[in-house]
Every structure is written in structure tokens, then in C-alpha cells.
Design a protein around this motif. Structure first.
Motif, PDB file in Angstrom:
ATOM      1  N   MET B 139       0.841  -1.203   0.000  1.00  0.00           N
ATOM      2  CA  MET B 139       0.000   0.000   0.000  1.00  0.00           C
ATOM      3  C   MET B 139       0.871   1.246   0.000  1.00  0.00           C
ATOM      4  O   MET B 139       0.569   2.230  -0.677  1.00  0.00           O
ATOM      5  N   GLN B 140       1.964   1.212   0.747  1.00  0.00           N
ATOM      6  CA  GLN B 140       2.874   2.360   0.756  1.00  0.00           C
ATOM      7  C   GLN B 140       3.410   2.618  -0.650  1.00  0.00           C
ATOM      8  O   GLN B 140       3.527   3.754  -1.101  1.00  0.00           O
ATOM      9  N   GLN B 141       3.738   1.528  -1.320  1.00  0.00           N
ATOM     10  CA  GLN B 141       4.264   1.673  -2.665  1.00  0.00           C
ATOM     11  C   GLN B 141       3.225   2.334  -3.577  1.00  0.00           C
ATOM     12  O   GLN B 141       3.550   3.189  -4.396  1.00  0.00           O
ATOM     13  N   ARG B 142       1.967   1.956  -3.368  1.00  0.00           N
ATOM     14  CA  ARG B 142       0.918   2.555  -4.192  1.00  0.00           C
ATOM     15  C   ARG B 142       0.716   4.028  -3.852  1.00  0.00           C
ATOM     16  O   ARG B 142       0.359   4.819  -4.727  1.00  0.00           O
ATOM     17  N   VAL B 143       0.942   4.413  -2.583  1.00  0.00           N
ATOM     18  CA  VAL B 143       0.854   5.834  -2.240  1.00  0.00           C
ATOM     19  C   VAL B 143       1.930   6.608  -3.009  1.00  0.00           C
ATOM     20  O   VAL B 143       1.666   7.669  -3.579  1.00  0.00           O
ATOM     21  N   ALA B 144       3.135   6.042  -3.042  1.00  0.00           N
ATOM     22  CA  ALA B 144       4.220   6.719  -3.766  1.00  0.00           C
ATOM     23  C   ALA B 144       3.874   6.854  -5.256  1.00  0.00           C
ATOM     24  O   ALA B 144       4.168   7.875  -5.878  1.00  0.00           O
ATOM     25  N   ILE B 145       3.239   5.831  -5.797  1.00  0.00           N
ATOM     26  CA  ILE B 145       2.831   5.904  -7.205  1.00  0.00           C
ATOM     27  C   ILE B 145       1.736   6.953  -7.383  1.00  0.00           C
ATOM     28  O   ILE B 145       1.775   7.764  -8.317  1.00  0.00           O
TER      29      ILE B 145
END
Ligand code: ADP
Ligand code: MG
Lengths: 268, 303
Positions: B139-145
Motif C-alpha cells: 500500500m505504501q508503494q501505491r501511495v508513492a505511485i
């Protein structure tokens, strides 16, 4: 029926925690009482007398003439030290070159015990409040400054890169990146500074004042008003406890993210 | 539009020199989607940092629209490999996505629209009020995206952005990136070590060799433009391209020379510095103390 059971359980829990918090102080006060009674020393006043004197001495105009000015001095000096420490610490933390230039001087100044500045500042600034505030500042500024420098230095390079990529600079960078990521360390410095502030407030008033808590305690001692002297010491203790409680509340609120982050990384 | 010419980067510190990238030359056209694959530790992150202007190359140049890149260009977004550390833990998910838009001085209504759209697109519409550390790595990775796409960049650089997400989310995000790329006609440079992903996503796959790093091959992906997780991946042509890229990487690992167009400078006589060519799994930076060049490349995640 289960609601009732819950209520008793809660009550029991409340009583248990009250016992935990108040148990030791109660034992200590009892011990003190016993020691005062059995020693019969003139200088060791029993807690009952101190409590009675406390109300008499401090819930009076002394509150206005001694307590408030002391608290005012304390908070002024502390706030100035905070602003100065953070204000100087941030640029020092951000620039290797500034740090290298300032380090020897800072190390020296930090090593000077602030109370020895009292006689000097008495000559330089005079006997007024600003001199006493200067004493408080001169002691409090170091933990704030040094912690700020360390906190700012430790800014995560990935976050710094993120700011560069998205063009976040200047004031916004300072607010959103530098100060926020240094804030746990700055808070640690501010916490240390708080206890130093109380000590220096008292010392500066003992040496160079005609009012205030430190002055009052010394006066009571010199005129052998021993219960009054004790009540002043108790008041200083209570003041310290109250201030650190306020501080802890503010910190809990401002650094909620930090506790969450730490808990999250421990859970991994 | 993006020209990388003779790029070389040598890390130096504590008397040890590490040649991360030896000689890279390639060019991305406007609106192109290129994938960059190469073994771990071959310098993909280093290359991306030079392209984004975060790091100065030791030699060679990077130019965007003909202008040399000396610092991060204004309309470029980067998704860092250390996605977890690239999010501000004191801001909420929304706050993180919105921050660059504030710096862009967009009006509030527009910011809200972009943030909502980006969070929706990565499937995090419900998580806006939470903090990054309350979320899983994926989910963190998706926030960065989401932060990168809300920024509406002209050039989007992504460094192994799907490493921490599960297979299903990964497939969705791949399609999302292709969708966004088409919709906004961005230029995308996508770094991965997953060959399938590179072939599925890219119009082009640039294969890097192991250290000393050069461009090993530049494969044009001639799959139809409309891609689909099922049909594209089971197409015979997909398998062929995949095999081709795979072979190139194997050759590269075994120290074979480049077979592609950009074969400059594998100077065999040159001493190999202190680089570790036989350390493919060491995905760690040997970062120095606190200089700006400290780039530990351990996989991100919450600290
Ligand atoms: N700051 C640094 N200092 C020294 N060596 C580094 C640094 N960053 C990366 N390296 C080295 O450079 C090489 C390439 O690293 P990197 O660009 O992170 O590779 P990749 O992203 O392809 O895994 C590795 O050998 C790595 O150890
Ligand atoms: Mg990398």
C-alpha cells in the motif's frame, strides 16, 4: 449482570492504578512524618505543618509577588532558549561547513557551567529580570541546540531527494521536512532544557533578586522560618511536575506520528 | 526528448572506488514507455538518479529536450525504490499525495480532484486519512505511485515500483501505468528486474549488463498496443521476446560483450576497479557517512 461485573472490574482496576500511583508517595510521607516526629529536629518539619504553612504562605499576595514572576521568568527564558537553540541549530545541522567552523566555540561555551555566569551577567546586564532570563537562556539553549543539530543532520536522504524531485524548497521544505523530521530530537532537547530552566531560575533568584521563589526560599532559610522554607521547596517540586506534565501532553500530541512509526517498525 | 550520452558514474569514498555505471548511451523519444532491466547491483538506481538530476554523473551527459539536466527538472516525477522511506510519516496519505501539488500552487479544488483521482486509481481511495506507517508495504508503494501520477509529470521515472505488491495488485498496477501513460502521453522510464514485466509494459526494453555496466541490448517490443494480462502474456511473440531478453541477461551475467547497438567502451584492458561484478544479490549501497550521495538501495518498506 455482565454490565455490573464490568463496573466492579473497572472500579477495581481504578483502585489498583490509584494505589500504584499514590502508594509510594504515601509511604514516603509517612516515613518523613515519623522521622520528623522522632528526631525532634527544628529543621525537619513534619508534612502536616508544611501543608498548613503551604496554604498560608503561597495562597496569598505572595502568589502575585513571588510565584508569578518566577514562572514568568522561567517561561520567558525557556522560550527564548528554544527559539535560539532551534534557530541556530537548523542552519548548523544543514551545513557541514558552518558546523565545522562553529564546533570548537560551541564545545567551549557548552562546557561553561551556567551558574558561574551569574556574577558576570550581574555586572554586564545588571540585576534586573533580563539578567536572570539571560542566565536561564544560557543554560537551556545547549540541549536544544545540540539536539536540533543532530536531528537536522539525520534527515532521511530519501525524503530529501523526494523534496528535490517535487521542487519542495525554502520555507515549505523547512516546515515539512527539516523541522518535522528533527522534531523528536528537538523534543528530547526541550525536555532536558525544562529541568535545567527550573534549576537556573532558582539559582539566579537566590543570587540576584529581591523577589521570586528562589529568593523567598533563601529568605525563609535566613530568618529561620523553616516550615515556610520547606513549603517553598515543595512548591518548586510541584511546579516541576506540572510543567513536565504539560510538556508530556504537548509532546504526545505533536509526536503521535513518531510513536506510531516506531510501533509499526517494531511490529515488523 | 531524453538523451543519455556516455554516462559514467564512479562512487568514491573511503579510498574505495566503485564503478557503478561504465558507459551508457540511449535515447527516449517523446511519449515513449521504456523498461530498463538488469541484474541487481548493475546500476539501475544509479542511472535513474543521474537522469533525474539528483546525482551528478562522473562523466557523460543527460539532456531533457536538449537542455542538460543539472538538477531535478520541474515536470519530472520519480517513484523511488525505497518507497517506504520516500513517504513523509508525519503526513497522512492524502497529505503526501497533495504536498507536491501545493508546491505547484494549484488551487484547492484542483488539488482535491487530482488527489482523489490518483488515490482512486491505485485503489487507496479509502485510505486517505491514514498515515503511511499504518499501511502494508504494497500500500505504501501505491501511495508513492499515486503521488507521482497526481503530479501530472511529463516524464515519469520509476525504480522497481512493484517490488512489494502481490501478484494481483501488480497486474492491476501494470495496467494502470499503461493506461495513464496513454492518457497523459507521458514519457516513462520504468526500472525493473522482472523480465516478464519489462516485456509486458514496455514499447522497448533496454537491457543492462552486469557491472561494469553498459547497454547490453535494446529490444523493441512489437506486441500490439492494446495489452491484456491474459492474451498478451500467452501470445507466442511475448514468449519469444521474453526469451530474447532472458538470453541477453544471461550473456551479460556471464561476462559476454554487448550485442546491441550501443556497444561502446567495454575496455577490456582497463583494470576493473574495485567493483564487485560477482555480487549480483548485494542490493546494498555501501554508503558513506552523511554526504548527499548516500543512497542505500535496500528494498524500502517501513523503517
Ligand atoms: N552511495 C554509494 N556508494 C558506493 N557504492 C554505491 C553507492 N550506491 C550504489 N553503489 C554501488 O553501485 C552499484 C550499483 O548500485 P545500484 O545503482 O543501486 O544498482 P541497482 O539499482 O541496479 O540494484 C552497486 O555495486 C552498489 O553497491
Ligand atoms: Mg536499485
Amino acid at each position: 449482570m455482565s454490565a455490573e461485573a464490568d463496573a466492579t472490574a473497572t472500579a477495581r482496576k481504578g483502585a489498583a492504578s490509584a494505589l500504584r500511583v499514590l502508594g509510594l508517595p504515601a509511604v514516603l510521607i509517612a516515613l518523613w512524618w515519623w522521622a520528623a516526629a522522632s528526631s525532634g529536629s527544628f529543621f525537619l518539619t513534619d508534612p502536616g505543618t508544611i501543608a498548613a504553612t503551604f496554604a498560608e504562605v503561597w495562597i496569598s499576595e505572595r502568589f502575585l509577588t513571588d510565584v508569578l514572576p518566577s514562572v514568568g521568568l522561567l517561561l520567558t527564558g525557556y522560550a527564548l532558549a528554544a527559539v535560539l537553540g532551534i534557530g541556530v541549530g537548523v542552519p548548523l545541522g544543514m551545513s557541514t561547513r558552518l558546523r565545522a567552523a562553529a564546533e570548537p566555540v560551541l564545545e567551549f561555551l557548552r562546557a561553561v557551567p551556567p551558574p558561574v555566569l551569574v556574577p558576570l551577567l550581574m555586572l554586564l546586564v545588571g540585576l534586573d529580570t533580563s539578567m536572570r532570563a539571560a542566565v536561564v537562556v544560557s543554560g537551556c539553549v545547549w540541549p536544544v541546540l545540540l539536539n536540533t543539530v543532530e536531528g537536522v543532520r539525520a534527515v532521511d536522504p530519501v525524503l530529501a531527494d523526494t523534496c528535490r524531485v517535487y521542487g519542495i524548497r525554502g520555507r515549505r521544505r523547512l516546515g515539512v521536512l527539516v523541522l518535522r523530521s528533527a522534531s523528536p530530537q528537538i523534543a528530547a532537547g526541550l525536555r532536558q532544557a525544562l529541568s535545567i530552566a527550573i534549576i537556573l531560575m532558582v539559582i539566579s533568584e537566590m543570587f540576584a533578586s529581591s523577589s521570586g521563589l528562589g529568593y523567598a526560599v533563601v529568605q525563609f532559610q535566613r530568618s529561620f522560618a523553616i516550615p515556610e522554607m520547606w513549603s517553598g521547596i515543595v512548591l518548586l517540586g510541584l511546579l516541576g511536575v506540572a510543567l513536565s506534565a504539560v510538556f508530556a501532553r504537548a509532546e504526545r500530541h505533536a509526536l503521535a506520528w513518531h510513536r506510531g512509526l516506531r510501533a509499526a517498525s517494531r511490529g515488523e | 526528448m531524453l538523451d543519455v550520452d556516455g554516462l559514467r558514474k564512479t562512487y568514491s569514498g573511503r579510498g574505495r572506488e566503485v564503478e557503478a555505471v561504465r558507459d551508457l548511451t540511449f535515447r527516449l523519444g517523446e511519449g515513449e514507455l521504456a523498461c530498463l532491466v538488469g541484474p541487481s547491483g548493475c546500476g539501475k538506481t544509479t542511472l535513474l538518479k543521474c537522469v533525474s538530476g539528483l546525482m551528478r554523473p562522473t562523466a557523460g551527459t543527460v539532456a531533457l529536450d536538449g537542455r542538460p539536466v543539472t538538477g531535478p527538472p520541474p515536470d519530472m516525477a520519480v517513484v523511488f525504490q525505497e518507497y517506504g522511506r520516500s513517504l513523509f510519516p508525519w503526513l497522512t496519505v492524502r497529505g503526501n499525495v497533495e504536498l507536491p501539488l501545493k508546491e505547484k500552487r494549484l488551487p484547492k479544488a484542483r488539488r482535491r480532484e487530482l488527489v482523489d483521482g490518483a488515490l482512486e486509481a491505485v485503489g487507496l481511495a479509502h485510505a486517505g486519512a491514514r498515515h503511511p506507517w499504518e499501511l502494508s508495504g504494497g500500500m505504501q508503494q501505491r501511495v508513492a505511485i499515486a503521488r507521482a501520477i497526481a503530479y501530472e509529470p511529463r516524464v515519469l521515472l520509476m525504480d522497481e515500483p512493484f517490488a512489494a505488491v502481490d501478484a494481483q495488485t501488480r497486474a492491476d498496477l501494470e495496467d494502470l501505468i499503461r493506461g495513464l501513460w496513454k492518457r497523459f502521453s507521458m514519457t516513462v522510464l520504468f526500472v525493473t528486474h522482472d523480465i516478464d514485466e519489462a516485456v509486458y509494459l514496455g514499447q522497448r526494453v533496454i537491457v543492462l549488463s552486469a557491472s561494469p555496466t553498459v547497454v547490453q541490448d535494446d529490444v523493441r517490443v512489437d506486441l500490439p498496443d492494446e495489452r491484456d494480462q491474459l492474451t498478451t502474456r500467452s501470445a507466442p511473440r511475448f514468449a519469444e521476446l521474453r526469451a530474447q531478453v532472458y538470453r541477453e541477461i544471461q550473456t551479460a551475467k556471464n561476462g559476454g560483450g554487448p550485442s546491441g547497438a550501443d556497444g561502446a567502451g567495454t575496455g577490456g584492458a582497463e583494470a576493473d576497479g574495485a567493483a564487485d561484478p560477482d555480487d549480483p544479490e548485494a542490493d546494498k549501497g555501501t554508503g558513506g557517512a552523511d554526504g548527499p550521495e548516500r543512497t542505500p538501495t535496500t528494498t524500502g518498506g517501513p523503517r
